[in-house]
Design an enzyme around this catalytic site. Structure first.
Site, mmCIF file in Angstrom:
data_model
loop_
_atom_site.group_PDB
_atom_site.id
_atom_site.type_symbol
_atom_site.label_atom_id
_atom_site.label_comp_id
_atom_site.label_asym_id
_atom_site.label_seq_id
_atom_site.Cartn_x
_atom_site.Cartn_y
_atom_site.Cartn_z
ATOM 1 N N ARG A 68 0.838 -1.215 0.000
ATOM 2 C CA ARG A 68 0.000 0.000 0.000
ATOM 3 C C ARG A 68 0.869 1.260 0.000
ATOM 4 O O ARG A 68 0.549 2.253 -0.658
ATOM 5 C CB ARG A 68 -0.862 0.019 1.262
ATOM 6 C CG ARG A 68 -1.937 -1.036 1.279
ATOM 7 C CD ARG A 68 -3.272 -0.335 1.290
ATOM 8 N NE ARG A 68 -4.334 -1.256 1.541
ATOM 9 C CZ ARG A 68 -5.390 -0.987 2.292
ATOM 10 N NH1 ARG A 68 -5.478 0.207 2.891
ATOM 11 N NH2 ARG A 68 -6.342 -1.849 2.454
ATOM 12 N N ASP A 100 6.411 -2.078 11.866
ATOM 13 C CA ASP A 100 5.378 -2.374 12.866
ATOM 14 C C ASP A 100 5.660 -1.541 14.109
ATOM 15 O O ASP A 100 6.606 -1.817 14.859
ATOM 16 C CB ASP A 100 5.389 -3.868 13.196
ATOM 17 C CG ASP A 100 4.259 -4.240 14.150
ATOM 18 O OD1 ASP A 100 3.617 -3.318 14.711
ATOM 19 O OD2 ASP A 100 4.029 -5.447 14.339
ATOM 20 N N ARG A 121 9.247 12.895 20.420
ATOM 21 C CA ARG A 121 10.434 13.281 21.200
ATOM 22 C C ARG A 121 11.709 13.231 20.350
ATOM 23 O O ARG A 121 12.533 14.140 20.384
ATOM 24 C CB ARG A 121 10.569 12.359 22.420
ATOM 25 C CG ARG A 121 11.847 12.524 23.211
ATOM 26 C CD ARG A 121 11.992 13.943 23.771
ATOM 27 N NE ARG A 121 13.343 14.173 24.263
ATOM 28 C CZ ARG A 121 14.342 14.637 23.534
ATOM 29 N NH1 ARG A 121 14.160 14.948 22.247
ATOM 30 N NH2 ARG A 121 15.527 14.817 24.065
ATOM 31 N N SER A 174 -5.583 12.391 17.669
ATOM 32 C CA SER A 174 -6.215 11.863 18.872
ATOM 33 C C SER A 174 -7.644 11.470 18.503
ATOM 34 O O SER A 174 -7.877 10.915 17.422
ATOM 35 C CB SER A 174 -6.155 12.911 19.973
ATOM 36 O OG SER A 174 -6.649 12.378 21.179
ATOM 37 N N TYR A 186 -8.716 2.365 24.716
ATOM 38 C CA TYR A 186 -8.581 3.294 23.586
ATOM 39 C C TYR A 186 -8.787 4.736 24.060
ATOM 40 O O TYR A 186 -7.984 5.627 23.751
ATOM 41 C CB TYR A 186 -9.592 2.936 22.488
ATOM 42 C CG TYR A 186 -9.526 3.851 21.298
ATOM 43 C CD1 TYR A 186 -8.446 3.796 20.415
ATOM 44 C CD2 TYR A 186 -10.531 4.788 21.048
ATOM 45 C CE1 TYR A 186 -8.389 4.649 19.311
ATOM 46 C CE2 TYR A 186 -10.468 5.630 19.948
ATOM 47 C CZ TYR A 186 -9.388 5.559 19.088
ATOM 48 O OH TYR A 186 -9.316 6.408 18.007
ATOM 49 N N LYS A 245 -6.052 7.810 24.022
ATOM 50 C CA LYS A 245 -6.258 9.071 23.312
ATOM 51 C C LYS A 245 -6.276 10.262 24.279
ATOM 52 O O LYS A 245 -5.851 11.365 23.911
ATOM 53 C CB LYS A 245 -7.536 9.007 22.470
ATOM 54 C CG LYS A 245 -7.431 8.036 21.295
ATOM 55 C CD LYS A 245 -6.292 8.401 20.342
ATOM 56 C CE LYS A 245 -6.268 7.561 19.081
ATOM 57 N NZ LYS A 245 -5.141 7.889 18.178
HETATM 58 N N1 LIG Z 1 -11.841 6.402 11.971
HETATM 59 C C1 LIG Z 1 -12.279 6.874 13.111
HETATM 60 O O1 LIG Z 1 -13.482 6.761 13.439
HETATM 61 C C2 LIG Z 1 -11.345 7.633 14.030
HETATM 62 C C3 LIG Z 1 -11.901 8.539 14.952
HETATM 63 C C4 LIG Z 1 -11.054 9.241 15.801
HETATM 64 C C5 LIG Z 1 -9.684 9.037 15.723
HETATM 65 N N2 LIG Z 1 -9.173 8.144 14.827
HETATM 66 C C6 LIG Z 1 -7.723 7.967 14.800
HETATM 67 O O2 LIG Z 1 -7.257 8.248 13.495
HETATM 68 C C7 LIG Z 1 -6.025 7.576 13.281
HETATM 69 C C8 LIG Z 1 -6.034 6.941 11.902
HETATM 70 O O3 LIG Z 1 -7.030 5.932 11.871
HETATM 71 P P1 LIG Z 1 -7.976 5.713 10.599
HETATM 72 O O4 LIG Z 1 -9.339 6.111 11.000
HETATM 73 O O5 LIG Z 1 -7.362 6.319 9.418
HETATM 74 O O6 LIG Z 1 -7.968 4.110 10.560
HETATM 75 P P2 LIG Z 1 -7.347 3.098 9.492
HETATM 76 O O7 LIG Z 1 -7.900 3.360 8.139
HETATM 77 O O8 LIG Z 1 -7.563 1.743 10.097
HETATM 78 O O9 LIG Z 1 -5.795 3.454 9.498
HETATM 79 C C9 LIG Z 1 -4.960 3.091 10.564
HETATM 80 C C10 LIG Z 1 -3.514 3.232 10.131
HETATM 81 O O10 LIG Z 1 -2.668 2.885 11.244
HETATM 82 C C11 LIG Z 1 -1.688 1.961 10.787
HETATM 83 N N3 LIG Z 1 -1.286 1.041 11.838
HETATM 84 C C12 LIG Z 1 -2.084 0.301 12.649
HETATM 85 N N4 LIG Z 1 -1.349 -0.510 13.423
HETATM 86 C C13 LIG Z 1 -0.047 -0.271 13.093
HETATM 87 C C14 LIG Z 1 1.198 -0.819 13.523
HETATM 88 N N5 LIG Z 1 1.269 -1.805 14.445
HETATM 89 N N6 LIG Z 1 2.340 -0.350 12.978
HETATM 90 C C15 LIG Z 1 2.296 0.608 12.022
HETATM 91 N N7 LIG Z 1 1.159 1.157 11.572
HETATM 92 C C16 LIG Z 1 -0.001 0.711 12.092
HETATM 93 C C17 LIG Z 1 -2.384 1.191 9.648
HETATM 94 O O11 LIG Z 1 -1.427 0.676 8.748
HETATM 95 P P3 LIG Z 1 -1.045 -0.891 8.569
HETATM 96 O O12 LIG Z 1 -2.259 -1.698 8.899
HETATM 97 O O13 LIG Z 1 -0.621 -0.974 7.141
HETATM 98 O O14 LIG Z 1 0.080 -1.106 9.515
HETATM 99 C C18 LIG Z 1 -3.179 2.302 8.976
HETATM 100 O O15 LIG Z 1 -2.353 2.981 8.056
HETATM 101 C C19 LIG Z 1 -5.868 6.588 14.439
HETATM 102 O O16 LIG Z 1 -4.929 7.104 15.361
HETATM 103 C C20 LIG Z 1 -7.249 6.547 15.056
HETATM 104 O O17 LIG Z 1 -7.200 6.235 16.432
HETATM 105 C C21 LIG Z 1 -9.964 7.448 13.961
#
Ligand SMILES: NC(=O)c1ccc[n+]([C@@H]2O[C@H](COP(=O)([O-])OP(=O)(O)OC[C@H]3O[C@@H](n4cnc5c(N)ncnc54)[C@H](OP(=O)(O)O)[C@@H]3O)[C@@H](O)[C@H]2O)c1
Length: 266
Positions: free
Chosen positions: A42, A64, A124, A142, A156, A160
């Site tokens: 990706r 990771d 940091r 967040s 979670y 956050k």
């Molecule tokens: N969507 C919502 O409703 C929502 C609401 C509030 C806040 N957020 C926050 O927004 C941020 C982005 O989330 P999103 O909504 O865009 O969800 P998403 O589409 O599931 O994207 C999550 C991203 O985090 C990466 N990730 C997860 N575990 C990882 C690991 N162990 N190592 C490296 N990368 C990792 C994933 O990449 P890989 O799987 O390729 O590693 C993916 O690129 C997160 O911090 C989430 O808490 C989301």
């Protein structure tokens, strides 16, 4: 990415959802990019797209972030490649849901590593670069879950809350330095997040589109110096209500919003 002509942004979580969106918007603004996530294919696909459409340099870093030492390895790789970072978007993250007593301890450990430890250490380690840059930006993704404790999303929401708190304190500490620090608190957003969590308990209220969240983030970055932005009027009202309501009331409301009481079984 050896001769650095453009500002450089590191975006974690760039393989999907908000992180991918941030990478595209920053490329359109002329940033070279270092994109971080686990899914290498990706990231490489995104790199091809951004190079073709915006003529920027893109370095995909498959990593990771749950692994111990991952942030230090990323910082070392950047230093070894002589890459000085102007913007860091800490966006990678995931959530676990369900009654705390039933949570998988290994999954919780990964959640804390990805949502708390990795963004803290990356911020940091890269802060000296960010503070030296005339375009310095530290964006911590967040959530509205950070505004109150949330039964059924206990870990979670706590992760956050930490991110928002850390980010706001860094904002104050670096005020006047030229560095822009912002905690972005979106509500439910249409990404792969719910699928990754394997739960609909996060879908509290209206689900926003990725562009709506990105527009809100860049509006605040460009037009104000606020330390925290909550996306959406309804979410801002809820955040305010959580702040002024007695804790028991706020807990009962957020328990109801995430699907009601779960029987205690452990
Ligand atoms: N969507 C919502 O409703 C929502 C609401 C509030 C806040 N957020 C926050 O927004 C941020 C982005 O989330 P999103 O909504 O865009 O969800 P998403 O589409 O599931 O994207 C999550 C991203 O985090 C990466 N990730 C997860 N575990 C990882 C690991 N162990 N190592 C490296 N990368 C990792 C994933 O990449 P890989 O799987 O390729 O590693 C993916 O690129 C997160 O911090 C989430 O808490 C989301």
């Amino acid at each position: 990415m050896s001769i650095q002509r453009r500002p450089v942004a590191v975006v974690t979580g760039a393989s999907s959802g908000l992180g991918r969106g941030f990478a595209i918007r920053l490329a359109a603004r002329g940033y070279d990019l270092v994109v971080v996530a686990r899914r290498r294919a990706r990231l490489e696909e995104l790199a091809l797209e951004l190079r073709a459409e915006h003529g920027v340099a893109v370095l995909p870093l498959s990593c990771d972030l749950a692994r111990p030492g991952a942030p230090a390895r990323i910082a070392q790789q950047l230093a070894d490649s002589d890459i000085r970072v102007d913007a860091l978007v800490n966006c990678a993250g995931f959530g676990t849901a369900g009654h705390f007593a039933a949570e998988d301890p290994d999954r919780v450990e990964q959640e804390i590593a990805v949502d708390v430890t990795a963004p803290t250490l990356l911020a940091r380690l890269l802060l000296p670069d960010l503070m030296r840059s005339p375009h310095g930006l530290l964006l911590m993704v967040s959530s509205t879950a950070s505004h109150q404790p949330v039964p059924s999303l206990a870990v979670y929401a706590a992760c956050k809350a930490y991110v928002t708190s850390l980010s706001a304190a860094i904002w104050q500490e670096t005020r006047g330095s030229g560095l822009r620090v912002l905690a972005l608190c979106p509500g439910p957003t249409d990404t792969e997040f719910f699928e990754a969590a394997g739960s609909d308990r996060f879908k509290v209220g209206r689900v926003a589109g990725v562009d709506e969240v990105l527009d809100a983030a860049f509006r605040v970055i460009d037009e104000s110096d606020a330390p925290v932005v909550t996306v959406g009027l309804r979410n801002r009202v809820q955040a305010l209500a959580a702040k002024i309501a007695p804790l028991r009331v706020s807990l009962a409301l957020s328990e109801r919003a995430t699907g009601g009481k779960v029987p205690v079984s452990a």
